[in-house]
Design a protein around this motif. Structure first.
Motif, mmCIF file in Angstrom:
data_model
loop_
_atom_site.group_PDB
_atom_site.id
_atom_site.type_symbol
_atom_site.label_atom_id
_atom_site.label_comp_id
_atom_site.label_asym_id
_atom_site.label_seq_id
_atom_site.Cartn_x
_atom_site.Cartn_y
_atom_site.Cartn_z
ATOM 1 N N UNK A 258 0.743 -1.374 -0.025
ATOM 2 C CA UNK A 258 -0.015 0.024 0.045
ATOM 3 C C UNK A 258 0.910 1.338 -0.016
ATOM 4 N N UNK A 259 0.801 2.053 -1.089
ATOM 5 C CA UNK A 259 1.631 3.340 -1.073
ATOM 6 C C UNK A 259 0.724 4.499 -1.612
ATOM 7 N N UNK A 260 1.310 5.654 -1.817
ATOM 8 C CA UNK A 260 0.610 6.623 -2.297
ATOM 9 C C UNK A 260 0.328 7.707 -1.115
ATOM 10 N N UNK A 261 -1.080 8.204 -1.200
ATOM 11 C CA UNK A 261 -1.348 9.245 -0.359
ATOM 12 C C UNK A 261 -1.981 8.387 0.904
ATOM 13 N N UNK A 262 -1.249 7.963 1.613
ATOM 14 C CA UNK A 262 -1.793 7.180 3.004
ATOM 15 C C UNK A 262 -0.811 7.688 4.247
ATOM 16 N N UNK A 263 -1.388 7.572 5.351
ATOM 17 C CA UNK A 263 -0.737 7.788 6.524
ATOM 18 C C UNK A 263 0.632 6.969 6.874
ATOM 19 N N UNK A 264 0.291 5.417 6.612
ATOM 20 C CA UNK A 264 1.260 4.435 6.864
ATOM 21 C C UNK A 264 1.415 3.614 5.619
ATOM 22 N N UNK A 265 2.219 4.152 4.616
ATOM 23 C CA UNK A 265 2.586 3.151 3.589
ATOM 24 C C UNK A 265 3.337 1.897 3.933
ATOM 25 N N UNK A 266 3.135 0.890 3.258
ATOM 26 C CA UNK A 266 3.949 -0.399 3.597
ATOM 27 C C UNK A 266 3.233 -1.611 3.180
ATOM 28 N N UNK A 267 3.719 -2.693 3.590
ATOM 29 C CA UNK A 267 3.154 -4.126 3.131
ATOM 30 C C UNK A 267 2.186 -4.641 4.341
ATOM 31 N N UNK A 268 0.966 -5.046 3.860
ATOM 32 C CA UNK A 268 0.169 -5.512 4.863
ATOM 33 C C UNK A 268 -0.564 -6.864 4.511
#
Length: 485
Positions: free
Chosen positions: A264-274
């Motif tokens: 998850x990337x882009x305009x999020x508060x906590x980009x990373x793998x989930x």
């Protein structure tokens, strides 16, 4: 329950549930002090399934049956059923058969496999070894993307540990099963993520896709039968064999078994793998990533990587993150590379940046892709420079349609999909840019954050801000530099 499943599975913890709402399976070593070490993996029962299968001489057909029951589908983007793919390998072949792991993730916003290499390489090695036993492969290669050298070294060290412990090499566990595994370092070419181009590269040739048929199962590495699977796919195998295919399938939803790693990337508060269960609602996954950053509104999402169709906020809001859920909503799961775009994103410039990527990464073998990707980028560049014409939108759609389905590999289709979907869902924004020579959402100044330092650019577009946030969670890899930067 079949004897293929570990008899004492009731005493085993099926999955590790992370407090943040994740279901850790491929990344289950994360809580250990040194997650990539052999000791950390053995503490969780690592290599136990390989030892049991080899020692008990479990039949290959029984293993394949469990993999089929699991509903595991290729995690690299195509989503082909893994068990079915394994069944294509010839059982009786007088010669060497090969096994290949595709860790060459090079698409923007895709960074899940490198976390498996970085934090749980031994589970990948065990999965490859089990697959080699099942398919009769003597030699395996893990082809690793050329721009993640640190992770390559971690995997190399894991191979050394595994061989020293007797999990790789000659006569494993005193049996007649032998398997050697090697890491192959790529050179950053996106096209080598295509399995036959990857095979060409392993052989020391230019990484270009082959015509199919013949398929790798009959003519792969060095002309021998070869099975190619994604990193996440192989890493799922030990858990499936420990707990059974039905248990893995039950983690997900029909036609989409197990867990899935989403980048998850882009305009999020906590980009990373989930890592979450297949079928999780989009809204929940977005919530795990902290939601849209800065309190802004969601505008669009690319759910599976740039080669999948972009979705508006309305389209994805009630979708579930699985193969059928995203297909019904108008896109596809792809590799699970979710790029989130907020209200400040200029969709014209976002598409231009993605089109430049496919233009640069085309291997040039097929005329429609070699010439067409260049046309797409140049027309979009013309629009962003204020020289666009209304007929350019139909031209872009027409060129894209003439690329799709007319190339040896899927890169042509991958390049065409975003163009068609962006224009379809955001056509008024493209028309505005052509009419006024500027973006609908252009801002005088934006502060860019989310990397390892604060950077302020004047007249920077939302897509540039977005691009600088499409990166791995520790900030080591950043996508989004301008073509001439």
């Amino acid at each position: 329950m079949s004897t293929i499943v570990q008899s004492n599975m009731q005493s085993q913890k099926p999955v590790m549930s992370d407090p943040s709402g994740q279901t850790l399976l491929c990344l289950r070593t994360l809580a250990e002090p040194n997650p990539a070490s052999l000791a950390a993996y053995e503490k969780l029962g690592g290599y136990g399934q390989l030892k049991r299968i080899v020692s008990e001489k479990v039949k290959a057909v029984d293993i394949i049956t469990q993999v089929k029951m699991s509903g595991l589908r290729g995690r690299g983007g195509a989503g082909f059923p893994t068990g079915l793919k394994w069944s294509f390998m010839p059982r009786y072949f007088d010669g060497t058969k090969y096994l290949v792991c595709n860790s060459d993730e090079g698409e923007p916003g895709t960074f899940k496999d490198r976390d498996i290499l970085r934090y749980n390489p031994h589970q990948l090695i065990e999965g490859m070894a089990i697959a080699a036993y099942t398919l009769g492969a003597r030699v395996g290669y893990n082809y690793i993307h050329g721009e993640i050298w640190q992770d390559y070294e971690i995997f190399e060290n894991a191979l050394f540990e595994a061989k020293a412990a007797g999990f790789l090499g000659e006569n494993i566990f005193g049996s007649n099963f032998s398997f050697d595994c090697y890491a192959v370092h790529g050179y950053g070419a996106y096209i080598c993520g295509e399995e036959t181009a990857l095979i060409e590269s392993i052989e020391g040739k230019k990484g270009q896709p082959r015509f199919k048929p013949p398929f790798p199962a009959s003519y792969g590495v060095f002309g021998k039968p070869t099975n190619v699977n994604n990193t996440e796919s192989f890493a799922s195998i030990p858990w499936i064999l420990q707990h059974g295919g039905e248990a893995f399938a039950a983690l997900g939803v029909p036609n989409s078994g197990g867990t899935k790693l989403f980048s998850v990337s882009g305009h999020v508060e906590k980009p990373g793998n989930y890592e979450v269960k297949m079928g999780m609602p989009f809204s929940e996954l977005l919530g795990l990533a902290g939601g849209v950053w800065k309190g802004r509104s969601l505008k669009a999402v690319i759910p599976g990587g740039p080669s999948t169709a972009v979705m508006t906020a309305e389209m994805i809001q009630n979708a579930t993150m699985d193969y059928d859920g995203l297909s019904k909503a108008g896109s596809s799961l792809g590799a699970g590379s979710m790029i989130v775009m907020d209200e400040t994103t200029c969709m014209v410039k976002a598409l231009k940046r993605l089109s430049y990527f496919f233009y640069e990464e085309s291997c040039g073998q097929c005329t429609p892709c070699r010439e067409g990707t260049g046309w797409l980028y140049r027309v979009l560049n013309r629009i962003t420079e204020g020289n666009g014409k209304m007929e350019d939108l139909d031209l872009l759609t027409d060129v894209s349609s003439n690329i799709s389905g007319r190339t040896i590999c899927a890169l042509g289709d991958a390049a065409a999909t975003p163009v068609i979907s962006f224009i379809k869902h955001f056509r008024p924004e493209f028309e505005y840019y052509i009419k006024h020579g500027k973006s609908m959402v252009e801002q005088d100044s934006l502060q860019v954050s989310g990397i390892d330092h604060t950077m302020v650019n004047t007249h920077i577009s939302g897509v540039q801000e977005l691009a600088k946030r499409v990166y791995i969670k520790d900030g080591s890899d950043k996508f989004g530099a301008e073509p001439n930067a």
